[in-house]
Write a protein that holds these residues in place. Structure first.
Motif: not given
Length: 101
Positions: A59-75
């Protein structure tokens, strides 16, 4: 006196857990067990993060975590204080000008 000693021992036993909670978890290097220590990540999300990382790289940044299925902006908003996307395992490169035989 016994109560005091028991409380003191319990506090000392839990102290390493408190220190671990203060240190952000590196989502690029953490295994499933370490990821599950993050509040809001269970076994399914931990495995999804690792699967995504294996398929797409670090992951380049922690924001890239939203690319993982099941992890959205709220998470992500909940997870951000607990995680980092520090450098993945450093790549080894030959020094410039080094001679090989």
């Amino acid at each position: 006196m016994f109560r005091f000693l028991r409380s003191l021992l319990l506090s000392l036993a839990l102290c390493p857990l408190a220190v671990m909670a203060l240190e952000p978890v590196n989502i690029n290097t953490a295994d499933a067990a370490a990821l599950q220590q993050i509040n809001g990540i269970g076994p399914a999300k931990a495995n999804a993060i690792i699967a995504y990382r294996k398929e797409h790289g670090a992951f380049a940044t922690v924001d890239d975590l939203t690319k993982v299925p099941g992890i959205g902006e709220k998470s992500l908003a909940q997870l951000k204080p607990q995680i980092t996307a520090g450098a993945a395992a450093p790549a080894t490169a030959k020094a410039k000008g080094a001679k090989t035989k």
